[in-house]
Write a protein that holds these residues in place. Structure first.
Motif, PDB file in Angstrom:
ATOM      1  N   ILE A 242      50.938  43.576  30.189  1.00 28.77           N
ATOM      2  CA  ILE A 242      51.194  44.915  30.723  1.00 28.77           C
ATOM      3  C   ILE A 242      51.796  44.829  32.124  1.00 28.77           C
ATOM      4  N   CYS A 243      51.253  43.957  32.962  1.00 25.82           N
ATOM      5  CA  CYS A 243      51.762  43.815  34.337  1.00 25.82           C
ATOM      6  C   CYS A 243      53.186  43.274  34.347  1.00 25.82           C
ATOM      7  N   VAL A 244      53.427  42.248  33.557  1.00 27.09           N
ATOM      8  CA  VAL A 244      54.760  41.647  33.510  1.00 27.09           C
ATOM      9  C   VAL A 244      55.772  42.635  32.940  1.00 27.09           C
ATOM     10  N   PHE A 247      56.681  45.352  35.472  1.00 23.37           N
ATOM     11  CA  PHE A 247      57.607  44.833  36.482  1.00 23.37           C
ATOM     12  C   PHE A 247      59.011  44.671  35.910  1.00 23.37           C
ATOM     13  N   MET A 248      59.092  44.114  34.697  1.00 23.91           N
ATOM     14  CA  MET A 248      60.393  43.920  34.072  1.00 23.91           C
ATOM     15  C   MET A 248      61.063  45.251  33.756  1.00 23.91           C
ATOM     16  N   ARG A 249      60.274  46.237  33.335  1.00 22.70           N
ATOM     17  CA  ARG A 249      60.846  47.553  33.045  1.00 22.70           C
ATOM     18  C   ARG A 249      61.417  48.193  34.299  1.00 22.70           C
ATOM     19  N   ILE A 364      53.440  51.318  30.757  1.00 21.28           N
ATOM     20  CA  ILE A 364      54.643  50.584  31.178  1.00 21.28           C
ATOM     21  C   ILE A 364      55.719  51.552  31.649  1.00 21.28           C
ATOM     22  N   GLY A 365      55.849  52.671  30.918  1.00 18.64           N
ATOM     23  CA  GLY A 365      56.850  53.663  31.313  1.00 18.64           C
ATOM     24  C   GLY A 365      56.561  54.294  32.658  1.00 18.64           C
TER      25      GLY A 365
END
Length: 444
Positions: A242-244, A247-249, A364-365
């Motif tokens: 979820i954290c990665v 950040f990538m999003r 994530i969004g």
């Protein structure tokens, strides 16, 4: 997994799926053009200060009527550091002596200049009117152009949250999700609906609660434990994902929308650029399907996002005079964007368990899509250097490409239905894979 057997009975690709995809494409088609239109409605045309001797029809002093347009520009508008007409300043008084100095000031004192106190003259050969020409969002007010785009993206961000809830009224819920969230009766109802729409009437009649329970025995057992949003951060692997992914999003959104909103900064012929990038984007998306099938999610994203970032960085350092080369590299960067978005969304969905997929995508969004309204604000850095925003947009794209190696490959891997399927460590995941001989794999 076992759900694939149920899906095959009702039709894995029929009228139902086609209608669902068509409806989604229709909704997407309503939103995306508004983002593209920013390149036209907020385009910044060439401009210069309004000068009385040039633009006042009643001006006739000093025989200015017999001078050419170039001569009048020379005595009215100073040159910038690139020896082009300054866009934000003009001479306080006409500099008649410049007509005889071959573009130099000799040893004379540099003439006094002043801001565009009387407004600007815009080149309307490409755009008759934009918000920039209507509200004079240039020079000292140029930052307001980014603020206008920021407001638009805030609206898009809020709209995405609202429409996410509204979509539950129009679209069928996933039968797979209903079953693994301990709602097998509703899941059976959806499966029968799919079978009816796909013309699989016999299969629809043979689908019973006993068949569903027998096929999804393991999933129903796991569903007895009710999931909550806190479970996203309960296990180390899922918390890390979820954290990665958040950040990538963020990197992805800033880079994608930074380019989409500001294409007019990279080419003067925005209409041609949009046409070429859209046409090429369709071709690349078709080819990308086969590339994704062979290369997997991680390598595909690394290659696509890195190339996209390199093309963007190349475009900003190519001289303005080499317009053909600029159009080529910008077209390639823009064309890759749609495929990058598809692969990114596919990878995210395959990394999250079905029971928490919607919640995970929401988290994530919320974190990642902050890039929606931050993307226009990066353009404010252009006041320090015209290339600086594009270094961030291109750099973020390349950084995203390498960040994907923080995540596992999902090609031909189990599609997780529950937190248990994600596992607490890689050894458990590998052992579960070896023990489960009948398993559903991702389609590509």
């Amino acid at each position: 997994m076992a759900f694939q057997e149920l899906l095959n009975q009702v039709g894995s690709l029929g009228r139902f799926q086609i209608l669902q995809i068509s409806f989604v494409l229709f909704l997407v088609g309503l939103v995306v053009p508004h983002i593209t239109m920013e390149n036209f409605t907020a385009a910044i045309p060439n401009h210069r200060c309004w000068a009385p001797i040039l633009d006042n029809d009643t001006a006739s002093d000093n025989g200015s009527r017999i001078l050419s347009q170039d001569d009048l520009l020379r005595i009215s508008i100073p040159l910038d550091s690139n020896l082009r007409l300054d866009k934000c300043r003009r001479f306080a008084q006409p500099q008649w002596h410049l007509l005889h100095l071959n573009g130099t000031f000799s040893n004379e004192t540099e003439p006094d200049t002043e801001p565009c106190v009387d407004g600007w003259v815009y080149d309307r050969s490409n755009f008759l009117s934009t918000i920039v020409t209507e509200w004079d969002l240039v020079c000292e007010s140029q930052a307001l152009n980014s603020v206008a785009k920021f407001s638009f993206m805030i609206g898009l961000f809020i709209g995405a949250i609202i429409c996410g809830h509204l979509s539950d009224r129009w679209m069928s819920e996933s039968a797979r999700w209903l079953i693994v969230t301990n709602k097998p009766q509703k899941g059976l109802k959806e499966l029968r609906k799919v079978a009816h729409m796909n013309g699989m009437k016999n299969s629809g009649n043979t689908l019973t609660m006993e068949v569903v329970e027998a096929s999804m025995k393991n999933e129903l057992e796991a569903a007895k434990r009710k999931s909550s949003p806190r479970d996203l951060f309960h296990t180390p692997i899922l918390r890390n994902r979820i954290c990665v992914l958040s950040f990538m999003r963020y990197l992805f959104t800033v880079s994608i929308f930074g380019l989409s909103l500001h294409l007019q900064h990279l080419s003067t012929n925005i209409i041609l650029l949009r046409f070429l990038s859209s046409a090429l984007g369709i071709l690349i998306s078709v080819i990308g399907h086969f590339v994704l099938n062979h290369m997997g999610r991680r390598i595909t994203q690394l290659v696509l996002m890195s190339l996209r970032g390199i093309f963007m960085l190349t475009a900003v350092f190519v001289p303005q005079e080499m317009q053909t080369l600029r159009i080529i590299v910008v077209t390639l960067a823009a064309a890759l964007s749609s495929l990058c978005m598809c692969v990114s969304n596919l990878h995210i969905n395959e990394l999250l368990p079905t029971t928490l997929r919607a919640t995970g995508m929401g988290v994530i969004g919320m974190f990642g899509n902050s890039g929606l309204f931050l993307a226009p604000l990066f353009m404010l850095l252009a006041t320090y250097s015209a290339n600086l925003p594009w270094i961030f947009y291109g750099g973020f794209s390349i950084l995203y490409g390498f960040s994907v190696f923080l995540l596992p490959e999902t090609k031909n891997q189990p599609l997780p239905d529950s937190i248990h399927d994600v596992g607490n460590d890689w050894k458990d995941s590998r052992q579960a894979k070896e023990e489960d001989s009948i398993i559903k794999v991702t389609r590509f």
